[in-house]
Structures are given as structure tokens and as C-alpha cells.
Design a protein around this motif. Structure first.
Motif, PDB file in Angstrom:
ATOM      1  N   ARG A 284      -6.286 -89.575   6.198  1.00 58.81           N
ATOM      2  CA  ARG A 284      -5.757 -88.347   6.809  1.00 58.81           C
ATOM      3  C   ARG A 284      -4.440 -87.964   6.136  1.00 58.81           C
ATOM      4  NH1 ARG A 284      -3.825 -88.889  12.848  1.00 58.81           N
ATOM      5  NH2 ARG A 284      -2.428 -90.322  11.772  1.00 58.81           N
TER       6      ARG A 284
ATOM      7  N   HIS B 156     -15.134 -90.014   2.204  1.00 59.60           N
ATOM      8  CA  HIS B 156     -15.533 -88.626   2.450  1.00 59.60           C
ATOM      9  C   HIS B 156     -14.294 -87.733   2.569  1.00 59.60           C
ATOM     10  CE1 HIS B 156     -17.053 -85.365   5.220  1.00 59.60           C
ATOM     11  NE2 HIS B 156     -17.939 -85.297   4.246  1.00 59.60           N
ATOM     12  N   ASN B 157     -13.297 -88.174   3.313  1.00 62.66           N
ATOM     13  CA  ASN B 157     -12.059 -87.408   3.417  1.00 62.66           C
ATOM     14  C   ASN B 157     -11.395 -87.265   2.052  1.00 62.66           C
ATOM     15  OD1 ASN B 157     -12.464 -87.174   6.163  1.00 62.66           O
ATOM     16  ND2 ASN B 157     -10.978 -88.761   6.701  1.00 62.66           N
TER      17      ASN B 157
ATOM     18  N   CYS C 271     -13.008 -77.402   4.775  1.00 58.74           N
ATOM     19  CA  CYS C 271     -12.891 -78.839   4.482  1.00 58.74           C
ATOM     20  C   CYS C 271     -12.349 -79.612   5.680  1.00 58.74           C
ATOM     21  CB  CYS C 271     -12.010 -79.076   3.257  1.00 58.74           C
ATOM     22  SG  CYS C 271     -12.764 -78.613   1.686  1.00 58.74           S
TER      23      CYS C 271
ATOM     24  N   CYS D 279     -14.682 -82.300   7.750  1.00 61.31           N
ATOM     25  CA  CYS D 279     -14.270 -83.708   7.873  1.00 61.31           C
ATOM     26  C   CYS D 279     -14.051 -84.086   9.336  1.00 61.31           C
ATOM     27  CB  CYS D 279     -13.011 -83.968   7.055  1.00 61.31           C
ATOM     28  SG  CYS D 279     -13.287 -83.959   5.261  1.00 61.31           S
TER      29      CYS D 279
ATOM     30  N   HIS E 192     -13.146 -84.621  -0.110  1.00 60.10           N
ATOM     31  CA  HIS E 192     -12.758 -83.251   0.209  1.00 60.10           C
ATOM     32  C   HIS E 192     -11.293 -82.977  -0.110  1.00 60.10           C
ATOM     33  CE1 HIS E 192     -16.592 -81.808   1.539  1.00 60.10           C
ATOM     34  NE2 HIS E 192     -16.766 -82.957   2.178  1.00 60.10           N
TER      35      HIS E 192
END
Length: 174
Positions: free
Chosen positions: A15, A152-153, A44, A48, A156
Motif C-alpha cells: 500500500r 498485484h498491488n 487502479c 486493487c 498496478h
């Protein structure tokens, strides 16, 4: 350190990494795209957030927060994402009114990371190895799914990095 805490930290770290690439984005930039780069920042973050909440839901049973998502909707509003507007394969080219404000996008993304981190902390050691089905053809142990969410984060965040360059924004490293 327990593996659950390590995995939770990985999600929360992804994050923070993602948000580093959001520095300099203004409200008007949240839905800007560039040639060959169809995903914009709002899409995005919503995408997410949706995926992190769905994975957390597999563990804790909590659904999507109504404060952040309109379930089944193909467009959102100033405060919530339409789930279908940020689902895999959706078209992010909708007008800006179909996505939350930049502040709300960031809040929803942040809350989703917290939800996933808290959910993974609930797992027992055996629960970490329990198989979780996500997507029709993807099943893996819970620990691996959570690690994939951090990737995955990051994937993006890479799209945001490309978008920054295409929009002529300053490097985050400058």
C-alpha cells in the motif's frame, strides 16, 4: 515474527509503495489516461481495493464495505466504486463522475489493505496452508494468495509509474 504478521506487513508495505507513485496526482488526474495505457489512477486503486477485500472476505466473511462499493454497479459515484467498473476486464474509460474523488479512492484502497492485513492475522498456522479459490481457475494456499495480492498491488503501481511518465509527471525519485 509470526508468518501472519509478516504477510500482513507485506500487504501494508505494498500500500505504501503504491501511494509513493500517487504523489503529485491531483483530482483532475485521477481519471487521466495516456495512449496505450488504458488504466487510470482511480481505476487502479478501485480494482486493487476490490480484489483485496474479496480475498479478505474468504478469511473473515466480511463483505465489501457499502461505504466504498456499490455492489453490481457498472459505475460508481463521488464516494464509491461500482464493483463492475473496477472488476477484472472492465473498461476504465468511463467518465470521471463514474469514479470516486481522489481522496476517496485513496481511503478505499487503504481500508482494503487494512482489511486484508487484519484478515490474514486471524488465520491459524494451519489456516495459512488452507486452499483458497480465487478466480475460477486459480486456487492456492492462503499465504500464497496474500503474497500474490502484494504483487498485484505492485503490478498496478507499475501501471501508475508508466502513466506518470506518459503524463510528463516528475519522477518520484527526483
Amino acid at each position: 515474527m509470526k508468518p501472519q504478521d509478516y504477510l500482513a506487513g507485506t500487504v501494508l508495505g505494498s500500500r505504501e509503495h503504491f501511494f509513493r507513485y500517487m504523489v503529485g496526482f491531483e483530482e483532475a488526474d485521477r481519471v487521466r489516461t495516456a495512449p496505450g495505457l488504458p488504466n487510470h489512477a482511480a481505476w487502479c486503486m478501485g480494482h486493487c481495493a476490490l480484489v483485496m477485500h474479496r480475498i479478505a472476505e474468504k478469511v473473515d466473511g466480511r463483505g465489501l464495505p457499502e461505504s466504498d462499493f456499490l455492489v453490481g454497479a457498472d459505475r460508481g459515484d463521488a464516494t464509491r466504486f461500482g464493483t463492475e467498473s473496477v472488476a477484472f476486464g472492465s473498461d476504465p474509460s468511463k467518465d470521471g463522475d463514474a469514479f470516486p474523488t481522489l481522496v476517496r479512492c485513496r481511503e478505499a484502497f487503504s481500508e482494503a489493505a487494512e482489511h486484508l492485513a487484519n484478515a490474514i492475522r486471524l488465520l491459524t498456522d494451519d489456516g495459512l496452508n488452507t486452499s483458497v479459490r480465487f478466480f475460477p481457475k486459480y486456487e492456492a494456499p492462503a499465504w500464497q494468495i496474500v503474497a500474490r495480492m502484494a504483487f498485484h498491488n505492485g503490478f498496478h503501481a507499475g501501471q501508475i509509474a508508466d502513466l506518470r511518465r506518459a503524463l510528463g509527471m516528475k519522477s518520484i525519485f527526483a
